[in-house]
Design a protein around this motif. Structure first.
Motif, PDB file in Angstrom:
ATOM      1  N   PHE A   6       0.837  -1.195   0.000  1.00 24.53           N
ATOM      2  CA  PHE A   6       0.000   0.000   0.000  1.00 24.53           C
ATOM      3  C   PHE A   6       0.873   1.247   0.000  1.00 24.53           C
ATOM      4  O   PHE A   6       1.788   1.373   0.806  1.00 24.53           O
ATOM      5  CB  PHE A   6      -0.943   0.001   1.204  1.00 24.53           C
ATOM      6  N   GLU A  10      -2.530   5.776  -0.490  1.00 19.80           N
ATOM      7  CA  GLU A  10      -3.650   4.879  -0.201  1.00 19.80           C
ATOM      8  C   GLU A  10      -3.911   4.787   1.298  1.00 19.80           C
ATOM      9  O   GLU A  10      -5.068   4.808   1.726  1.00 19.80           O
ATOM     10  CB  GLU A  10      -3.396   3.483  -0.778  1.00 19.80           C
ATOM     11  N   TYR A 118      -3.750  -1.833   7.796  1.00 17.08           N
ATOM     12  CA  TYR A 118      -4.608  -1.817   6.622  1.00 17.08           C
ATOM     13  C   TYR A 118      -4.540  -3.153   5.880  1.00 17.08           C
ATOM     14  O   TYR A 118      -3.480  -3.747   5.745  1.00 17.08           O
ATOM     15  CB  TYR A 118      -4.178  -0.677   5.699  1.00 17.08           C
ATOM     16  N   GLY A 120      -6.399  -3.363   2.814  1.00 15.48           N
ATOM     17  CA  GLY A 120      -6.763  -3.033   1.436  1.00 15.48           C
ATOM     18  C   GLY A 120      -8.269  -2.968   1.274  1.00 15.48           C
ATOM     19  O   GLY A 120      -9.033  -3.399   2.145  1.00 15.48           O
ATOM     20  N   ASP A 121      -8.701  -2.392   0.170  1.00 18.83           N
ATOM     21  CA  ASP A 121     -10.132  -2.286  -0.153  1.00 18.83           C
ATOM     22  C   ASP A 121     -10.954  -1.635   0.961  1.00 18.83           C
ATOM     23  O   ASP A 121     -12.091  -2.028   1.208  1.00 18.83           O
ATOM     24  CB  ASP A 121     -10.714  -3.651  -0.518  1.00 18.83           C
TER      25      ASP A 121
END
Length: 168
Positions: A6, A10, A118, A120-121
């Motif tokens: 990431f 992001e 994190y 993702g998404d």
């Protein structure tokens, strides 16, 4: 965890959404959208409550914590500072936990360090909250005493105060 894929951008964007969702939850008192940001298999380490595994283990804890005094009197959870660690996909921050005005404009709060990882998404796979529980008890007791002095102490806060041994 190392080797995050990431980017800083992001992480910054995802954490901004996380904070906005938590703020909206604090305003609406609907805690589900906050919890829905975690992965199904999230690990949530809360030093006073223990380690919860899985979003559906976290959900009832957040609801109970935030709908009972003193959590029910916390109005927001703004970051005082934030560090983004792209190498691990983590965001570290100090969160303020201000309580509602007891009636004279006084702001009483306590802070904690949160480390969120994190996945993702828009999902987070781990959160760890680090703080001294006694500082939260002290802040809540200070709030109760101020509200008692002002004649604005609600029954639930009075019951909590009595349970904690702080009623005079």
């Amino acid at each position: 965890m190392t080797g995050s894929t990431f980017s800083r951008a992001e992480l910054v964007d995802a954490f901004a959404v996380f904070e906005q969702t938590v703020d909206r939850a604090a305003q609406t008192r609907d805690w589900d959208p906050w919890v829905d940001q975690y992965t199904d298999d999230v690990v949530y380490v809360e030093h006073a409550a223990g380690t919860m595994r899985g979003r559906e283990a976290v959900r009832p804890w957040i609801w109970k914590t935030m709908e009972n005094f003193p959590g029910s009197y916390m109005t927001s959870f703004p970051s005082l500072w934030t560090v983004y660690d792209e190498a691990t996909g983590r965001v570290l921050c100090e969160l303020d936990n201000p309580m509602r005005d007891p009636g004279d404009g006084t702001i009483i709060s306590a802070t904690n360090i949160s480390i969120v990882t994190y996945a993702g998404d828009g999902k987070w796979m781990r959160q760890e909250d680090v703080y001294n529980p006694l500082r939260f008890v002290s802040a809540a007791m200070k709030w109760c005493r101020k509200a008692q002095e002002l004649g604005t102490l609600p029954d639930e806060a009075q019951a909590w105060m009595q349970q904690m041994g702080g009623l005079k």
